[in-house]
Scaffold this active site. Structure first.
Site, mmCIF file in Angstrom:
data_model
loop_
_atom_site.group_PDB
_atom_site.id
_atom_site.type_symbol
_atom_site.label_atom_id
_atom_site.label_comp_id
_atom_site.label_asym_id
_atom_site.label_seq_id
_atom_site.Cartn_x
_atom_site.Cartn_y
_atom_site.Cartn_z
ATOM 1 N N ARG A 126 0.957 -1.150 -0.232
ATOM 2 C CA ARG A 126 0.009 0.020 0.143
ATOM 3 C C ARG A 126 0.795 1.252 -0.188
ATOM 4 O O ARG A 126 0.777 2.075 0.968
ATOM 5 C CB ARG A 126 -1.005 0.060 1.135
ATOM 6 C CG ARG A 126 -2.101 1.079 0.954
ATOM 7 C CD ARG A 126 -3.130 0.876 2.201
ATOM 8 N NE ARG A 126 -4.308 1.687 1.793
ATOM 9 C CZ ARG A 126 -5.619 0.951 2.152
ATOM 10 N NH1 ARG A 126 -5.814 0.114 2.569
ATOM 11 N NH2 ARG A 126 -6.585 2.073 1.714
ATOM 12 N N GLU A 137 -2.861 5.158 -0.798
ATOM 13 C CA GLU A 137 -1.833 4.736 -0.031
ATOM 14 C C GLU A 137 -1.318 5.856 1.238
ATOM 15 O O GLU A 137 -0.496 5.445 1.707
ATOM 16 C CB GLU A 137 -0.619 4.516 -0.915
ATOM 17 C CG GLU A 137 -1.194 3.144 -1.857
ATOM 18 C CD GLU A 137 -0.388 2.943 -2.968
ATOM 19 O OE1 GLU A 137 0.146 4.091 -3.451
ATOM 20 O OE2 GLU A 137 -0.423 1.822 -3.627
#
Lengths: 163, 806
Positions: B384, B760
């Site tokens: 991520r 993210e």
């Protein structure tokens, strides 16, 4: 390996099959009965993606043998609502963005369904505690908790109106 | 406008376009158990594959005997490297320019490595057969420490590289060394550091962890020998790239390969790479002529597919006495495991780690990253995050705290003093990036005010006094972070993966009745693309988002794109969507003008229609135009209304944010409680606020896990100590903090709709916020640095080592 004769009621429908003694309930549901709502996330009963309702209790079907489920009444996500008449939890999970990738969702909603039978008016803390057997990697749980609280108050409102 | 026309704002709302908290279209199937994940797929005659894996971290394979396994009823085949070698598929290229064994070729290099692939008609039989394959190993010395791996007499791990003094990223100076990557000006930085008023120096370790999506990796490979077509359904974050790679390594023509990513149960970078399971399933399908399913279990997932981080970051940061930062140096020892299988753009062997100057105006900097082989699983994926941005953000946000201690300054004030100012954008960083836009001071001030920062510091001072007076055993930590990301890879001129430029794409077809389908080169794994991309398009073409289907993941139908990771979907494919929409609108304008019998320039766009300038009662709605495109012969125009856009972004986007964590820590048990977590994100234009908030909750929870307990740990002989969810920390609803989200909006100047990407940011920003809170709680007692994860034991140990247990 000799097979066992298993009878189950799944989502109100009687099912009969032959299963190996070691065969897991999740595999019977997914592979033999094509009920693919419950998922496999860990196979060690940690994640809860495979949660189904068995005889009025939440179980993790990846660690229940099909043989143990013989004669049981099982409800999966597929049995909670229909496309035309969703369960209020299904509606509220969408309404409150209580899901993202959707992989944990069937187990999560099925567990929440049982929780609301056990405790129709849970506090946030009680929800967080009672849902701790179901892992979600996407949502951070905040909106799941919100969705369950909203479903509870909706169900309670309906109940009150009926009384 | 005639009386029948609803007002502008009503028409805009009806579209559910940009800025609407539109409910997700995906949820309808997911909430009813009707998702379509790869393990749900059942094809006629389908077989199941399962791996024999190495119990050792480093061993020579003396023999493999699969006779007993093959004799088991139901077993169809057992593949070893010897079977793959004639096809030249026993090794495969990695995304990082290295090669990786598909099946162990003479030796194994990490615990859990794939040794043999068993194919059977049932998953239980396959598992039985795995136990029957007899492998004789001869153990070799194991290296799990990347520093020890570089000792002159360290065991040689990669015998296949013997004598190779250079690799894909330049010279190799040791048999376990992979590359050195340098950025910035070493001499100038050393000069500044050697003459600075104050220099803070620290080793910051970002431990090894794992993305661990709830759905593991898997595929169903199906070779149709009649028509020569290979179809692979799988957990692929980049289906088109997989198709091209599969074609290159298998020799099957690319038009004969169809890659389909169905619904994906979370990715977080875990599903970017190409794994041995995919190759083996494909080969097994070719060999047997039947579909072959391979689904890894959780232990295999944690042990073998795609770890993240494992960066040892040695930093030096200098400043004037009054806290003006003058220079930054960073040396990273990057543990890549047994094969360099990082998923980074080709020219960036350490990803975008050179964003490590963060949000600060640092005049001079130098970075060197050394990649090293050890006896651990390969990977190095962006969990991520956009290619090592998370490591970079953690590094700089720790260094700022360490510098604040050295200066005796408040860490918030130190940040304020050194932020890149709004008027400095576009900003050229010392390590080579051009930040597109930002307004850090505004975001920071808003955040400090929201949490009453001054009040928190007063409370903390009181707490410390109480603690010292024996009135409490709990400390209060205030974790600050201001992060800057670099996402949206990226410009084709410097970003490619295996030579494939990192553009992305969108193709739109408007149907005659005024609904549409849009296909993209990306693939959602929970981000809600089907919802948000329709919103972008609704605002561009004036058709309701509810009337636009978004489809991704089938390489036979979607235009070529590089997939979804590194927060690139909105910056790149989102831009392509807007641009394709504008092409549709350009043609629609000509159609409208024809229908209204005016010149093209005499009509103007108005939310969902073209109107004649100065005569608002004369208009054609997009719906009317769509029909006309299919039923009228318009001179000079082709029939139909379709467009495709391949978007090559001119720059990356630079989302940023200010996160503050307030944490209570029990000195005697090492337990913690997050009392408050405030997350302000600036991701430019906001497409769907509901989804943004959901992304922040989820990413911050991943960050919470990483900072407070999650790790892939090895013992000294390379055994994975955290191979199940019993040991590998995934927070439940019970531990997970509550989040307060906030935002500012600083659009990207180069993105068609000004969006920057957000998926993210919360992972990048929350890890240092949690970690800084732990450090901050102990700052008054002399703690400068302690490594993550800050589980109860480690926090207890910090307190103990500081003498706080009396």
């Amino acid at each position: 390996m000799s097979k066992m004769h298993i009878t189950l009621t799944v989502n109100g429908k009687q099912e009969e099959l032959l299963a190996e003694p070691r065969e897991l309930l999740i595999h019977v549901l997914r592979e033999r009965l094509s009920i693919t709502g419950p998922h496999i996330g860990c196979e060690t009963s940690h994640c809860g993606a495979c949660t189904v309702d068995m005889n009025g209790k939440s179980v993790k079907s990846c660690t229940v043998l099909a043989a143990q489920a013989n004669g049981a009444e099982i409800t999966t996500i597929e049995g909670l609502g229909t496309p035309d008449s969703l369960h209020v939890l299904q509606t509220m999970f969408r309404e409150h963005h209580g899901l993202q990738c959707g992989f944990c969702t069937p187990g999560m909603i099925t567990r929440a369904y049982r929780l609301l039978q056990e405790n129709p008016d849970p506090s946030e803390e009680e929800i967080r505690y009672a849902m701790a057997g179901n892992l979600c990697r996407c949502t951070g749980y905040q909106n799941i908790v919100k969705a369950i609280m909203a479903a509870a108050s909706e169900l309670n409102a309906v109940k009150e109106a009926a009384q | 406008m005639n009386d029948m026309t609803p007002p502008k704002d009503e028409r805009a709302v009806a579209l559910k376009g940009l800025g609407a908290s539109r409910k997700r279209v995906e949820d309808v199937r997911f909430t009813q158990g009707k998702g379509n994940y790869v393990d749900d797929l059942k094809l006629p005659g389908m077989l199941f594959g399962d791996f024999v894996r190495s119990p050792y971290a480093h061993a020579r394979i003396k023999s493999i005997n699969s006779e007993k396994a093959k004799a088991l009823p139901g077993v169809v085949a057992v593949l070893t490297a010897a079977d793959l070698a004639p096809l030249n598929l026993h090794w495969m290229p990695t995304l990082a320019g290295d090669v990786q064994m598909v099946l162990a070729d003479g030796k194994v290099l990490f615990q859990g490595q794939e040794v043999a692939f068993v194919v059977a008609n049932d998953r239980y039989v396959a598992a039985d057969a795995v136990e029957l394959v007899e492998v004789e190993y001869e153990e070799l010395p194991v290296v799990v420490d990347p520093f020890k791996a570089q000792a002159p007499d360290a065991p040689v791990l990669r015998e296949d590289l013997a004598g190779k003094t250079s690799g894909a990223h330049g010279p190799r100076r040791h048999h376990n060394h992979i590359f050195t990557w340098e950025q910035g000006d070493r001499d100038a930085t050393e000069k500044v550091l050697s003459s600075a008023d104050v220099v803070a120096e620290e080793m910051v370790y970002y431990h090894r962890t794992h993305p661990c999506p709830l759905e593991t990796c898997g595929c169903v490979a199906s070779m149709d020998k009649v028509n020569g077509k290979l179809t692979v359904h799988g957990t692929f974050q980049a289906p088109h790239a997989v198709r091209t790679v599969a074609s290159l390594i298998s020799g099957i023509a690319e038009h004969n390969i169809r890659i389909i990513s169905p619904d994906i149960g979370g990715g977080f970078g875990n599903k970017v790479g190409v794994y041995p399971g995919y190759i083996c399933a494909i080969v097994a399908s070719i060999v047997t002529g039947k579909p072959v399913k391979w689904i890894e279990d959780r232990m295999e997932n944690l042990m073998a597919t795609a770890f993240a981080r494992d960066y040892w970051m040695k930093g030096r940061i200098s400043a004037t006495k009054d806290g003006r930062i003058t220079g930054l140096s960073c040396h990273v020892t990057a543990d890549h495991g047994a094969f360099d299988a990082c998923a980074d753009p080709t020219k960036f062997p350490a990803g975008f780690f050179n964003i490590c100057t963060g949000s600060y105006d640092i005049p001079v900097a130098h970075l060197a990253v050394d990649g090293v082989y050890t006896n651990k699983a390969p990977g190095g994926v962006a969990y991520r995050c956009s290619f090592r941005v998370t490591e970079a953000a953690y590094f700089i946000e720790r260094m700022i705290e360490v510098l604040a201690i050295k200066l005796g300054m408040d860490a918030a004030e130190l940040r304020t003093k050194n932020f890149i100012r709004k008027d400095q954008f576009p900003y050229q960083s010392a390590l080579g990036w051009e930040y597109d836009s930002g307004d850090y001071h505004t975001a920071w001030d808003k955040a400090l005010k929201a949490v009453d920062y001054a009040g928190l510091r007063r409370e903390q001072a009181d707490r410390i006094a109480d603690f010292k007076a024996g009135k409490t055993r709990k400390l209060l930590g205030i974790g600050l972070t201001h992060f800057t990301e670099i996402v949206g890879a990226g410009p084709v001129k410097n970003c490619d993966i295996l030579g494939l430029g990192m553009f992305d794409s969108c193709e739109i077809r408007i149907h005659p009745t005024g609904s549409a389908i849009a296909r993209l080169g990306t693939i959602s794994q929970g981000q809600g693309h089907a919802t948000t991309f329709a919103q972008i398009l609704a605002s561009e073409i004036g058709l309701p988002a509810d009337d636009i289907t978004v489809e991704e993941g089938d390489t036979d139908t979607a235009p070529y794109g590089l997939g979804t990771y590194g927060s690139r979907s909105t910056p790149v494919a989102g831009a392509a969507t807007a641009m394709a929409g504008r092409k549709i609108r350009a043609k629609a304008q000509m159609i409208a003008a024809y229908l209204l019998e005016v010149h093209d320039d005499d009509v103007e766009w108005d939310i969902d229609r073209f109107v004649v300038k100065g005569a608002p009662e004369r208009f054609k709605t997009m719906k009317e135009i769509a029909f006309a495109a299919y039923n009228q012969a318009i001179p000079g125009l082709e029939p139909g209304l379709e467009a495709v856009s391949y978007y090559d972004p001119p720059n990356m986007t630079y989302p940023f944010g200010a996160y503050i964590c307030v944490m209570e820590i029990d000195v005697d048990t090492g337990e913690h409680k997050v009392r408050q977590f405030y997350a302000l994100d600036d991701c430019g234009t906001r497409i769907n606020p509901m989804i943004i908030e959901g992304q922040v909750h989820g990413g911050a929870t991943e960050g919470y896990a990483i900072a407070m307990g999650q790790e892939i740990a090895y013992d000294e002989i390379g055994n994975v100590k955290t191979g199940t969810l019993m040991d590998f920390f995934l927070p439940t609803a019970w531990e997970t903090p509550h989040y307060t989200t906030d935002f500012t909006v600083t659009p990207s100047p180069h993105h068609p709709i000004g969006a920057k990407g957000v998926g993210e940011s919360p992972n990048v920003g929350s890890v240092p916020a949690f970690s800084n809170a732990v450090h901050d709680a102990f700052r008054a007692f002399g703690l400068t640095q302690s490594h993550m994860p800050h589980d109860h034991w480690r926090i207890w140990k910090v307190a103990h080592d500081l003498g706080l247990h009396g």
